[in-house]
Design a protein around this motif. Structure first.
Motif, PDB file in Angstrom:
ATOM      1  N   LEU A 102       0.829  -1.204   0.000  1.00 43.64           N
ATOM      2  CA  LEU A 102       0.000   0.000   0.000  1.00 43.64           C
ATOM      3  C   LEU A 102       0.866   1.259   0.000  1.00 43.64           C
ATOM      4  CD1 LEU A 102      -2.909   0.975   0.066  1.00 43.64           C
ATOM      5  CD2 LEU A 102      -2.826   0.937   2.562  1.00 43.64           C
ATOM      6  N   ALA A 103       1.956   1.263   0.751  1.00 42.53           N
ATOM      7  CA  ALA A 103       2.849   2.427   0.778  1.00 42.53           C
ATOM      8  C   ALA A 103       3.510   2.645  -0.574  1.00 42.53           C
ATOM      9  CB  ALA A 103       3.911   2.247   1.863  1.00 42.53           C
ATOM     10  N   ALA A 104       3.900   1.530  -1.238  1.00 47.72           N
ATOM     11  CA  ALA A 104       4.511   1.672  -2.560  1.00 47.72           C
ATOM     12  C   ALA A 104       3.514   2.191  -3.585  1.00 47.72           C
ATOM     13  CB  ALA A 104       5.076   0.321  -3.013  1.00 47.72           C
ATOM     14  N   GLY A 105       2.255   1.733  -3.498  1.00 46.16           N
ATOM     15  CA  GLY A 105       1.258   2.174  -4.471  1.00 46.16           C
ATOM     16  C   GLY A 105       0.829   3.610  -4.287  1.00 46.16           C
ATOM     17  N   THR A 106       0.799   4.086  -3.047  1.00 45.03           N
ATOM     18  CA  THR A 106       0.329   5.452  -2.780  1.00 45.03           C
ATOM     19  C   THR A 106       1.457   6.448  -2.577  1.00 45.03           C
ATOM     20  OG1 THR A 106       0.226   5.001  -0.394  1.00 45.03           O
ATOM     21  CG2 THR A 106      -1.760   4.555  -1.713  1.00 45.03           C
ATOM     22  N   ARG A 107       2.702   5.982  -2.624  1.00 42.13           N
ATOM     23  CA  ARG A 107       3.882   6.840  -2.408  1.00 42.13           C
ATOM     24  C   ARG A 107       3.897   7.474  -1.029  1.00 42.13           C
ATOM     25  NH1 ARG A 107       4.303  10.749  -7.493  1.00 42.13           N
ATOM     26  NH2 ARG A 107       2.191  11.205  -6.789  1.00 42.13           N
ATOM     27  N   ALA A 108       3.299   6.774  -0.048  1.00 46.81           N
ATOM     28  CA  ALA A 108       3.409   7.224   1.340  1.00 46.81           C
ATOM     29  C   ALA A 108       4.797   6.881   1.860  1.00 46.81           C
ATOM     30  CB  ALA A 108       2.342   6.554   2.205  1.00 46.81           C
ATOM     31  N   ALA A 109       5.366   7.737   2.734  1.00 41.90           N
ATOM     32  CA  ALA A 109       6.707   7.483   3.261  1.00 41.90           C
ATOM     33  C   ALA A 109       6.725   6.203   4.095  1.00 41.90           C
ATOM     34  CB  ALA A 109       7.183   8.673   4.095  1.00 41.90           C
ATOM     35  N   VAL A 110       5.774   6.038   4.979  1.00 40.37           N
ATOM     36  CA  VAL A 110       5.691   4.835   5.813  1.00 40.37           C
ATOM     37  C   VAL A 110       4.279   4.743   6.383  1.00 40.37           C
ATOM     38  CG1 VAL A 110       6.500   6.022   7.887  1.00 40.37           C
ATOM     39  CG2 VAL A 110       6.735   3.551   7.731  1.00 40.37           C
ATOM     40  N   ILE A 111       3.787   3.507   6.543  1.00 40.38           N
ATOM     41  CA  ILE A 111       2.486   3.238   7.156  1.00 40.38           C
ATOM     42  C   ILE A 111       2.729   2.221   8.259  1.00 40.38           C
ATOM     43  CG2 ILE A 111       0.119   2.476   6.782  1.00 40.38           C
ATOM     44  CD1 ILE A 111       0.501   3.040   3.813  1.00 40.38           C
ATOM     45  N   TYR A 112       2.257   2.507   9.481  1.00 39.87           N
ATOM     46  CA  TYR A 112       2.507   1.567  10.572  1.00 39.87           C
ATOM     47  C   TYR A 112       1.330   1.567  11.536  1.00 39.87           C
ATOM     48  CZ  TYR A 112       4.428   5.928  12.567  1.00 39.87           C
ATOM     49  OH  TYR A 112       4.627   7.211  12.977  1.00 39.87           O
ATOM     50  N   VAL A 113       1.256   0.487  12.351  1.00 42.17           N
ATOM     51  CA  VAL A 113       0.149   0.248  13.286  1.00 42.17           C
ATOM     52  C   VAL A 113       0.716   0.178  14.697  1.00 42.17           C
ATOM     53  CG1 VAL A 113      -1.725  -1.291  13.934  1.00 42.17           C
ATOM     54  CG2 VAL A 113      -1.145  -0.990  11.519  1.00 42.17           C
ATOM     55  N   LEU A 114       0.179   1.004  15.597  1.00 51.61           N
ATOM     56  CA  LEU A 114       0.584   1.028  17.005  1.00 51.61           C
ATOM     57  C   LEU A 114      -0.528   0.439  17.853  1.00 51.61           C
ATOM     58  CD1 LEU A 114       1.926   4.707  17.157  1.00 51.61           C
ATOM     59  CD2 LEU A 114       3.194   2.665  16.552  1.00 51.61           C
ATOM     60  N   ASP A 115      -0.126  -0.315  18.913  1.00 46.51           N
ATOM     61  CA  ASP A 115      -1.157  -0.812  19.825  1.00 46.51           C
ATOM     62  C   ASP A 115      -1.501   0.263  20.841  1.00 46.51           C
ATOM     63  OD1 ASP A 115       0.915  -0.724  21.631  1.00 46.51           O
ATOM     64  OD2 ASP A 115       1.211  -2.885  21.719  1.00 46.51           O
ATOM     65  N   ALA A 116      -2.347  -0.077  21.818  1.00 49.74           N
ATOM     66  CA  ALA A 116      -2.824   0.923  22.782  1.00 49.74           C
ATOM     67  C   ALA A 116      -1.699   1.479  23.644  1.00 49.74           C
ATOM     68  CB  ALA A 116      -3.922   0.323  23.657  1.00 49.74           C
ATOM     69  N   ASP A 117      -0.566   0.764  23.733  1.00 47.62           N
ATOM     70  CA  ASP A 117       0.573   1.245  24.527  1.00 47.62           C
ATOM     71  C   ASP A 117       1.577   2.012  23.684  1.00 47.62           C
ATOM     72  OD1 ASP A 117       0.469  -1.877  26.324  1.00 47.62           O
ATOM     73  OD2 ASP A 117      -0.458   0.052  26.857  1.00 47.62           O
ATOM     74  N   GLY A 118       1.321   2.186  22.397  1.00 49.78           N
ATOM     75  CA  GLY A 118       2.220   2.917  21.532  1.00 49.78           C
ATOM     76  C   GLY A 118       3.295   2.061  20.898  1.00 49.78           C
ATOM     77  N   ARG A 120       3.352  -2.578  15.972  1.00 45.95           N
ATOM     78  CA  ARG A 120       3.101  -3.993  15.714  1.00 45.95           C
ATOM     79  C   ARG A 120       3.409  -4.373  14.261  1.00 45.95           C
ATOM     80  NH1 ARG A 120       3.048  -7.017  20.247  1.00 45.95           N
ATOM     81  NH2 ARG A 120       1.703  -6.105  21.877  1.00 45.95           N
ATOM     82  N   ALA A 121       3.170  -3.488  13.323  1.00 50.53           N
ATOM     83  CA  ALA A 121       3.429  -3.759  11.907  1.00 50.53           C
ATOM     84  C   ALA A 121       3.748  -2.444  11.220  1.00 50.53           C
ATOM     85  CB  ALA A 121       2.230  -4.436  11.240  1.00 50.53           C
ATOM     86  N   ALA A 122       4.594  -2.532  10.185  1.00 48.70           N
ATOM     87  CA  ALA A 122       5.000  -1.317   9.488  1.00 48.70           C
ATOM     88  C   ALA A 122       5.380  -1.658   8.059  1.00 48.70           C
ATOM     89  CB  ALA A 122       6.182  -0.628  10.198  1.00 48.70           C
ATOM     90  N   SER A 123       5.210  -0.671   7.151  1.00 55.70           N
ATOM     91  CA  SER A 123       5.552  -0.893   5.745  1.00 55.70           C
ATOM     92  C   SER A 123       7.057  -0.950   5.519  1.00 55.70           C
ATOM     93  CB  SER A 123       4.948   0.226   4.892  1.00 55.70           C
ATOM     94  OG  SER A 123       5.478   1.484   5.273  1.00 55.70           O
ATOM     95  N   ASN A 124       7.857  -0.420   6.449  1.00 60.19           N
ATOM     96  CA  ASN A 124       9.316  -0.435   6.296  1.00 60.19           C
ATOM     97  C   ASN A 124       9.965  -1.550   7.107  1.00 60.19           C
ATOM     98  OD1 ASN A 124       8.917   0.520   8.853  1.00 60.19           O
ATOM     99  ND2 ASN A 124      10.191   2.353   8.642  1.00 60.19           N
ATOM    100  N   TRP A 125       9.243  -2.667   7.290  1.00 61.34           N
ATOM    101  CA  TRP A 125       9.757  -3.743   8.142  1.00 61.34           C
ATOM    102  C   TRP A 125      11.016  -4.395   7.575  1.00 61.34           C
ATOM    103  CZ3 TRP A 125       9.810  -8.885   6.347  1.00 61.34           C
ATOM    104  CH2 TRP A 125       9.174  -9.104   5.124  1.00 61.34           C
ATOM    105  N   ARG A 126      11.249  -4.243   6.257  1.00 64.11           N
ATOM    106  CA  ARG A 126      12.452  -4.836   5.662  1.00 64.11           C
ATOM    107  C   ARG A 126      13.693  -3.959   5.858  1.00 64.11           C
ATOM    108  NH1 ARG A 126      10.996  -8.838   1.808  1.00 64.11           N
ATOM    109  NH2 ARG A 126       8.786  -8.770   1.190  1.00 64.11           N
ATOM    110  N   LEU A 127      13.506  -2.666   6.124  1.00 65.29           N
ATOM    111  CA  LEU A 127      14.623  -1.718   6.144  1.00 65.29           C
ATOM    112  C   LEU A 127      15.336  -1.701   7.494  1.00 65.29           C
ATOM    113  CD1 LEU A 127      12.820   1.247   4.350  1.00 65.29           C
ATOM    114  CD2 LEU A 127      14.206  -0.567   3.331  1.00 65.29           C
ATOM    115  N   PRO A 128      16.595  -1.263   7.504  1.00 61.73           N
ATOM    116  CA  PRO A 128      17.297  -1.130   8.791  1.00 61.73           C
ATOM    117  C   PRO A 128      16.607  -0.147   9.732  1.00 61.73           C
ATOM    118  CG  PRO A 128      18.839  -1.009   6.940  1.00 61.73           C
ATOM    119  CD  PRO A 128      17.468  -0.969   6.352  1.00 61.73           C
ATOM    120  N   THR A 129      15.852   0.816   9.156  1.00 65.41           N
ATOM    121  CA  THR A 129      15.143   1.798   9.979  1.00 65.41           C
ATOM    122  C   THR A 129      13.722   1.357  10.310  1.00 65.41           C
ATOM    123  OG1 THR A 129      14.456   2.940   7.974  1.00 65.41           O
ATOM    124  CG2 THR A 129      16.490   3.702   9.025  1.00 65.41           C
ATOM    125  N   SER A 130      13.484   0.051  10.343  1.00 61.24           N
ATOM    126  CA  SER A 130      12.136  -0.464  10.587  1.00 61.24           C
ATOM    127  C   SER A 130      11.580   0.062  11.914  1.00 61.24           C
ATOM    128  CB  SER A 130      12.163  -1.996  10.610  1.00 61.24           C
ATOM    129  OG  SER A 130      10.920  -2.515  11.025  1.00 61.24           O
TER     130      SER A 130
END
Length: 623
Positions: free
Chosen positions: A119-135, A138-148
């Motif tokens: 989705l990030a590649a298709g929309t040219r968003a810098a990064v998309i990620y999901v945080l739980d209630a504690d911040g 849990r998941a991110a579009s840059n999970w492959r990168l060293p800056t995950s």
């Protein structure tokens, strides 16, 4: 005691000063001196007056151009923001996100990472990620990168806190990992019972938009309600302020936006407080020069776009050219007057030198000279009138050209939202369909809907690219297009709306019909015509839209008919003029834009007479 002489008086020699005194001006020289003085005064006055008048005109013209350019920059920025603002809204309803936040597992994390990456590649968003209630991420579009971001905790970030508290947040700051500036769009994910589960975050970076701004001569920057520069084509101005901040507010902003201590310094110039265009002197990547400053609001909350258009060289050159022309004209007039004066003086001198026997001839010569002077004066008046008429004609032509350009750019800027509205609505429809398929445990159907979403997203990108190409005076790529393919794409966008309105669509179009057009722009024309037909048949007993096509010689005509009430005679004559509409929420630009698109293909769009309903004809060329 007398020194000499018998009278007792001393005789002192006297100096003759008359030879040092200037000779008295003769009447002829006095006339020439007056003529010279008047010529110099007239030249200076004409040069100053014409220069100031041209300066005012050039400043007014530059102000109008700057306002149009600022509106276009703001429209492009709004388009970029609206494209990304829909992402978190869609993701909070994604069942995979809710499942991950309720019961995280390695399989769910891997699946969601892949989905966010695509989705990030298709929309040219810098990064998309999901945080739980504690911040915790849990998941991110840059999970492959060293800056995950996976495993990082962002509970301290204001966008997470505000989203958890109010449900949504938008915050511009530097990334704690990447150190790159961007806009964070956050949405809270709630359970079925309303319990907060976490936050979906989309980071938008504006590097591409800023690079496009830097390609032009203008300098643009966007400030937030606090006066902090966020997006700018001048990198040194980022995170500077339009006015000094107090220390407490400065420390709070530095902390929230993770800025360095050197940030939040005032800009190197004081932006005008008025909204109206105004000349300012600014040193931008070089020596100080004059710029036309304009500002306009954007779709972002409280954001204001400022635009600096170079003004100094253009205005100074125009004023200098006008002054040179005025001086030249006055000089020519003065030269003609000098010639006439010289001729008159020569005639008078010859007349005075003639003997009494030539008095009659002298009188006749003087009469002819007087007639010649009158003719020359009349000729001068005709020349001046001709020059004024030529100047008025040139000014009128320039005004007409400028008005045409402003009208065209205004139509494009006003029609951006209208052009991408249908694909966005279709994306929402397919997203809801995919959600329903997932709830029914039909993953294959859901994938098909998601594939359609990707296709429509690419289509939105194509529409946005079309707008940019138009703004750069680029032409659309015309080529052979299957008419049925374009109709299929248009009906794909509108199938949900047609189905909800119980509208039947009949097609009588041969599969071998090929026309000269641009695929996406032709689909936009068909979408607009079918949508207008859909709105027209809402009150019909058996709503029906019929698409038929036939070929005549080297042209193909597509007819879009409906069984609605038709077009009233009061609207028919001005149907294709801007802002003419019968719908309360309509802009009145759809048919105008469609006619312009079809004309760019070398075709025609018109309303045909019809006894029942309305019939629109699209005539296109055959390859």
């Amino acid at each position: 005691m007398p020194l000499c002489g018998s009278g007792g008086m001393s005789h002192t020699p006297r100096m003759d000063l008359s030879r040092f005194m200037p000779a008295r001006l003769t009447p002829e020289r006095r006339v020439w001196a007056i003529l010279l003085a008047c010529g110099i005064a007239a030249t200076l006055l004409a040069g100053w007056a014409v220069g100031e008048a041209v300066r005012r005109d050039l400043e007014s013209d530059l102000a109008r151009k700057a306002e149009t350019a600022a509106a276009l920059h703001a429209a492009v920025l709004r388009s970029e923001l609206e494209k990304h603002q829909s992402l978190p809204v869609v993701l909070v309803d994604d069942p995979d996100v809710a499942h991950l936040l309720v019961a995280p597992s390695h399989a769910l994390v891997a699946q969601l990472n892949d989905k966010l990456e695509g989705l990030a590649a298709g929309t040219r968003a810098a990064v998309i990620y999901v945080l739980d209630a504690d911040g915790l991420t849990r998941a991110a579009s840059n999970w492959r990168l060293p800056t995950s971001f996976v495993g990082a905790n962002y509970s301290f970030r204001p966008y997470f806190q505000n989203a958890m508290r109010t449900g949504a947040a938008e915050f511009f700051a530097l990334g704690t990992v990447s150190g790159r500036p961007g806009l964070y769009l956050a949405r809270r994910v709630d359970s079925a019972g309303g319990r907060p589960l976490g936050v979906v975050v989309v980071k938008v970076e504006f590097d591409t938009l800023e690079a496009e701004w830097r390609e032009g001569d203008e300098r643009a920057y966007v400030v937030d309600p606090g006066g902090v520069v966020l997006v700018t084509s001048v990198p040194d101005w980022r995170f500077r302020t339009t006015a000094p901040l107090n220390e407490a507010r400065r420390r709070l902003t530095l902390t929230d936006q993770t800025l360095g201590a050197e940030a939040l310094q005032p800009l190197p110039f004081a932006p005008p407080q008025r909204n109206a265009p105004q000349l300012v002197t600014v040193a931008v990547e070089g020596p100080a020069q004059q710029w036309m400053h304009t500002q306009t609001g954007t779709a972002a909350p409280g954001w204001t776009l400022h635009l600096l258009t170079p003004a100094g060289a253009a205005i100074d050159n125009g004023v200098a050219a006008a002054r040179v022309m005025a001086v030249l004209i006055v000089t020519i007039i003065a030269g003609i007057a000098g010639i006439l004066l010289r001729r008159h003086q020569q005639a008078a001198n010859r007349a005075r030198a003639e003997e009494d026997a030539r008095l009659e001839l002298e009188r006749r010569i003087d009469e002819r000279t007087h007639e010649l002077r009158d003719s020359n004066l009349a000729l001068n008046r005709q020349i001046e009138e001709r020059e004024r008429a030529e100047a008025a004609r040139e000014l009128l032509r320039d005004e007409l050209v400028q008005s045409s350009k402003l009208a065209t750019l205004g139509q494009i800027a006003a029609g951006v939202a209208h052009e991408i509205n249908q694909p966005v609505a279709a994306i929402q429809t397919h997203a809801e369909t995919a959600h329903a398929y997932l709830e029914r445990r039909q993953p294959e159907d859901a994938k098909a809907s998601i594939a359609r979403i990707e296709s429509l997203t690419q289509r939105i990108g194509a529409i946005t690219q079309e707008l940019r190409q138009f703004a750069r005076k680029s032409e659309a790529s015309l080529g052979p297009v299957g008419l049925n393919d374009a109709i299929d794409g248009a009906l794909l966008l509108l199938q949900g709306r047609l189905r909800d309105g119980s509208v039947s669509v009949e097609r009588e179009v041969s599969r071998d019909m090929i026309v000269v057009a641009d695929r996406f722009r032709l689909e936009q024309v068909i979408v607009n015509l079918v949508q207008n037909a859909h709105d027209a048949v809402q009150d019909a007993d058996a709503p029906l839209i019929r698409l038929t096509a036939f070929r005549a010689e080297d042209r193909i005509t597509l007819l879009v008919r409906d069984n609605g009430p038709g077009v009233s005679p009061s609207i028919r004559e001005r149907l294709f003029t801007p802002f003419t509409t019968t719908r309360p929420a309509g802009l009145g630009l759809g048919l105008v834009i469609c006619r312009d698109i079809v004309a760019s293909f070398g075709g025609e769009l018109d309303l045909l007479p019809s006894e029942n309903g309305a019939t629109f004809a699209v005539v296109l060329n055959v390859p």
